[in-house]
Design an enzyme around this catalytic site. Structure first.
Site, PDB file in Angstrom:
ATOM      1  N   CYS A  55      26.219  36.891  59.426  1.00  0.00           N
ATOM      2  CA  CYS A  55      26.984  35.733  58.959  1.00  0.00           C
ATOM      3  C   CYS A  55      27.688  35.107  60.160  1.00  0.00           C
ATOM      4  CB  CYS A  55      27.985  36.148  57.875  1.00  0.00           C
ATOM      5  SG  CYS A  55      29.455  36.977  58.493  1.00  0.00           S
ATOM      6  N   CYS A  93      30.262  37.295  61.871  1.00  0.00           N
ATOM      7  CA  CYS A  93      29.694  38.396  62.652  1.00  0.00           C
ATOM      8  C   CYS A  93      28.974  37.909  63.910  1.00  0.00           C
ATOM      9  CB  CYS A  93      28.753  39.226  61.797  1.00  0.00           C
ATOM     10  SG  CYS A  93      29.614  40.184  60.540  1.00  0.00           S
ATOM     11  N   ALA A 137      38.726  48.283  32.028  1.00  0.00           N
ATOM     12  CA  ALA A 137      39.246  49.588  32.454  1.00  0.00           C
ATOM     13  C   ALA A 137      38.207  50.445  33.161  1.00  0.00           C
ATOM     14  CB  ALA A 137      39.852  50.331  31.266  1.00  0.00           C
ATOM     15  N   CYS A 160      26.543  42.246  60.227  1.00  0.00           N
ATOM     16  CA  CYS A 160      25.539  41.355  59.636  1.00  0.00           C
ATOM     17  C   CYS A 160      25.343  40.112  60.488  1.00  0.00           C
ATOM     18  CB  CYS A 160      25.898  41.032  58.179  1.00  0.00           C
ATOM     19  SG  CYS A 160      27.024  39.661  57.930  1.00  0.00           S
ATOM     20  N   ASP A 169      42.541  35.686  33.457  1.00  0.00           N
ATOM     21  CA  ASP A 169      42.869  36.977  32.858  1.00  0.00           C
ATOM     22  C   ASP A 169      44.274  36.869  32.283  1.00  0.00           C
ATOM     23  OD1 ASP A 169      42.694  39.580  32.036  1.00  0.00           O
ATOM     24  OD2 ASP A 169      42.294  40.435  34.020  1.00  0.00           O
ATOM     25  N   ASP A 175      44.250  42.600  26.089  1.00  0.00           N
ATOM     26  CA  ASP A 175      43.657  43.896  25.749  1.00  0.00           C
ATOM     27  C   ASP A 175      44.448  45.038  26.389  1.00  0.00           C
ATOM     28  OD1 ASP A 175      42.381  42.539  28.144  1.00  0.00           O
ATOM     29  OD2 ASP A 175      41.717  44.610  28.464  1.00  0.00           O
TER      30      ASP A 175
HETATM   31  N1  GUN Z   1      40.932  43.646  35.170  1.00  0.00           N
HETATM   32  C1  GUN Z   1      40.415  44.851  35.524  1.00  0.00           C
HETATM   33  N2  GUN Z   1      40.295  45.653  34.431  1.00  0.00           N
HETATM   34  C2  GUN Z   1      40.725  44.938  33.385  1.00  0.00           C
HETATM   35  C3  GUN Z   1      40.825  45.211  31.967  1.00  0.00           C
HETATM   36  O1  GUN Z   1      40.488  46.283  31.473  1.00  0.00           O
HETATM   37  N3  GUN Z   1      41.307  44.189  31.180  1.00  0.00           N
HETATM   38  C4  GUN Z   1      41.684  42.981  31.698  1.00  0.00           C
HETATM   39  N4  GUN Z   1      42.124  42.034  30.865  1.00  0.00           N
HETATM   40  N5  GUN Z   1      41.609  42.715  33.011  1.00  0.00           N
HETATM   41  C5  GUN Z   1      41.130  43.672  33.833  1.00  0.00           C
HETATM   42 ZN    ZN Z   2      29.151  39.255  58.551  1.00  0.00          ZN
END
Ligand code: GUN
Ligand code: ZN
Length: 645
Positions: A271, A274, A186, A269, A84, A119
């Site tokens: 796993c 757990c 978003a 659960c 990201d 973005d």
């Molecule tokens: N991580 C969570 N929401 C967003 C987003 O709207 N844009 C980006 N780039 N990363 C995110």
């Molecule tokens: Zn578990």
């Protein structure tokens, strides 16, 4: 780069190919914190991970190591790595000190597989004017990123806040760019505040404009409660920081919600965490050990759910899973109910037949696209003078012990040409001829009806009252009356030729029944069940009726007849010159060779494979719907049956 393998509504399983290998989708990408990671997510089933290039970029030590050894070494993961851009930090803190070109080039330099431009994550509820302004910036940055990237694949994020028109606009503009993946951004604030209705609008108004050939990533969705619903809206990728963030807070994830450790008497659960620990033991541990164990549990349930969702898509039972999951929280149910507003969109991607039966799990099931599709068909095709009867057990006509039926209608009917249909939940009105066809027979609903179902049937009867007669005993049950009631009595008949012609029309579109079957066809039945199996003309097989779903499978003769009887482009998949010899030889058709097709084709349909000049080359079963055939460039699109042309 992205291949679709199986489909259920907008949901699909697929394979995404990257420079560091292939991953099965839907996929969950655990968020790796560069420099702080303590858990080996690969050991828990992660095939792909996501990390944050902005954090790396801002830390001189991490940055130097990433530039020297690459991001895979930095976070110690051999598979595909997504990064990201710092946009999330932008939304959290209001500003960041990096530019789009810097962060895109940096991601490319450190060898990320899929990078993201900067973005603008516009929050929910802002004005249309602001959201549009920020969408324009997001679009511009996505476009710029194409110039700055050299090797990596690109994420192009859909924004638009809670304005569906802007989501659609943003998605349609991004669809024109040669990028590889579309995150939907978003949406974290919507999920955090349980605004699932608006989430559904944001996602579906985006997905409606995104090319089906590219995977969609629901950004910041990491709670297993949401996976089934998100996949049913066409999302393929998820990222989870939730597994570790919730663990920091002593909270355990499950598909039903979140459990706070301090309130737990029992582990939730099976796993290994757990099984090996009690809540009391965990409470007594030091913070870091406890966090790591809870994070392991969280990863376990998250990956288990992703596998379950993939299996459900393959089985064709995704919506049953969604309906189950959405009972976890009333707001989630709100979101699911909202999906029925998008039935026309979903219908384009919905197979006509599936491996599993349709289960009615509650009134929401009446909003499912299968019901919507059938009722639309009934609106266009219900014959005048149809006698509507109470449904016996399914499949209906094999239990037919109706004999004479007393009926009431608004106007006198011609008893000799009466048509017959059953009234049932969830598909409403089912012509007798279609009573073995998927999903009209392959479904189940409780025998005791709820009020919504009664209302649904009453409305249908009222809508069609000038075309139908009603079995007399149904009138009281439904509380509908025909004031000028004309009364009559009729013998229920099931005519084979009418049956196969109507099935053909239902399956291939109007006119197919006449095109395929002359009056003198010969019908061969199964000795065991008595049902129609094969339909011949003279000694030539026209088609087989498949036992599992009651639909017709064409032989070469059947294909020739359908091709002759129905004009271009009906039921056709058109392939280019290069693939003609392959089609003739019964080889599967790859999506990239398809130059045109009938828009009504859905995955699973029997189709005619033709040349650009509409010469019949072969027949086969579609693996994709029309929109996908035209858009995809990877993988198979039609499984061809052996030729004979
Ligand atoms: N991580 C969570 N929401 C967003 C987003 O709207 N844009 C980006 N780039 N990363 C995110
Ligand atoms: Zn578990």
């Amino acid at each position: 780069m992205f291949e679709i393998k199986s489909k259920d509504g907008l949901g699909r399983t697929g394979v995404l190919e990257t420079g560091h290998g292939k991953v099965k989708t839907p996929a969950l990408m655990p968020v790796i914190h560069p420099g702080k990671q303590t858990i080996d997510v690969g050991a828990h089933g992660a095939e792909i991970v996501i990390t944050n290039s902005y954090i790396i970029y801002r830390n001189p030590e991490l940055r130097e190591k990433a530039l020297r050894d690459g991001v895979h070494k930095l976070i110690n993961f051999k598979g595909p790595v997504v990064t990201d851009s710092g946009s999330f930090q932008l939304s959290e803190y209001g500003e960041i000190d990096v530019t789009n070109d810097e962060i895109v080039m940096f991601q490319d330099e450190i060898g990320t597989d899929i990078g993201t431009s900067l973005d603008i994550p516009t929050p929910p509820g802002v004005s249309h004017r602001r959201a549009l302004k920020e969408v324009e910036v997001t679009l511009q940055r996505a476009e710029e990123a194409l110039e700055y990237r050299e090797r990596m694949m690109l994420n192009a994020v859909v924004q638009g806040s809670t304005h569906p028109d802007l989501r659609s606009y943003c998605a349609s503009r991004l669809a024109e760019l040669p990028v590889e993946v579309h995150p939907i951004g978003a949406v974290v604030p919507l999920m955090e505040s349980y605004r699932y209705r608006e989430l559904v609008d944001a996602v579906l108004s985006s997905v409606s404009e995104l090319p089906p050939s590219r995977p969609r990533h629901l950004m910041g969705a990491g709670h297993p409660m949401i996976f089934a619903l998100a996949v049913s809206m066409g999302c393929d990728l998820f990222d989870s920081a939730a597994y570790i963030l919730y663990a920091e807070d002593d909270r355990l994830l499950s598909t039903e919600g979140t459990h706070k450790l301090e309130n737990m008497q029992e582990m939730p659960c099976s796993c290994s965490v757990c099984m090996d620990h009690t809540p009391q033991e965990l409470m007594g541990m030091d913070k870091e050990d406890r966090r790591n164990l809870i994070a392991e549990h969280n990863l376990h349930v998250s990956f288990a759910e992703i596998r379950k969702v993939r299996q459900a898509v393959y089985d064709g039972s995704l919506m049953e899973l969604v309906e189950e999951r959405c009972r976890a929280h009333p707001r989630l149910l709100d979101g699911y109910r909202r999906m029925s507003a998008y039935a026309d969109l979903i219908e384009k991607f919905e197979p006509r037949s599936k491996r599993s039966a349709f289960f009615y799990t509650g009134p929401e099931s009446l909003g499912r696209v299968e019901v919507h599709r059938h009722i639309s068909w009934v609106r266009e095709n219900l014959r005048d003078g149809t006698l509507i009867m109470r449904a016996p057990e399914k499949p209906y006509s094999s239990n037919l012990s109706l004999g004479k039926v007393k009926y009431v209608s608004e106007k006198p009917l011609n008893d000799d040409s009466l048509n017959f249909a059953f009234l049932d939940i969830p598909f409403g009105i089912i012509p007798l001829e279609l009573d073995q066809v998927y999903p009209l027979a392959q479904n189940d609903a409780p025998l005791l009806r709820d009020l919504d179902s009664e209302e649904f049937l009453r409305k249908l009867i009222t809508e069609f009252r000038d075309k139908i007669a009603l079995e007399e005993s149904l009138m009281g049950d439904l509380g509908v009356e025909f004031p000028s009631g004309y009364r009559g009595e009729a013998d229920v008949l099931v005519d084979d030729l009418r049956r196969i012609r109507m099935i053909a029309d239902y399956q291939f579109g109007e006119g197919a029944g006449e095109a395929l079957f002359d009056d003198d066809v010969r019908i061969e039945r199964s000795r065991k069940t008595g049902k129609i199996r094969h339909i011949y003309t003279n000694e030539k097989l026209i088609c087989t009726m498949r036992a599992s779903d009651g639909l017709l499978v064409l032989s070469a003769e059947g294909a020739v007849r359908l091709h002759r009887g129905k004009g271009y482009p009906a039921n056709r998949v058109v392939v280019n010159e290069d693939s003609e010899p392959f089609a003739r030889n019964g080889k599967s058709i790859f999506a990239k060779f398809i130059i045109d097709c009938d828009v009504n084709i859905r995955a699973g349909d029997e189709v005619l494979i033709v040349s650009a000049g509409d010469e019949l080359l072969a027949t086969g079963r579609a693996l994709l719907c029309a929109e996908e055939m035209m858009d995809l460039n990877y993988g198979q699109a039609v499984k061809t049956r052996k030729g004979g042309f």
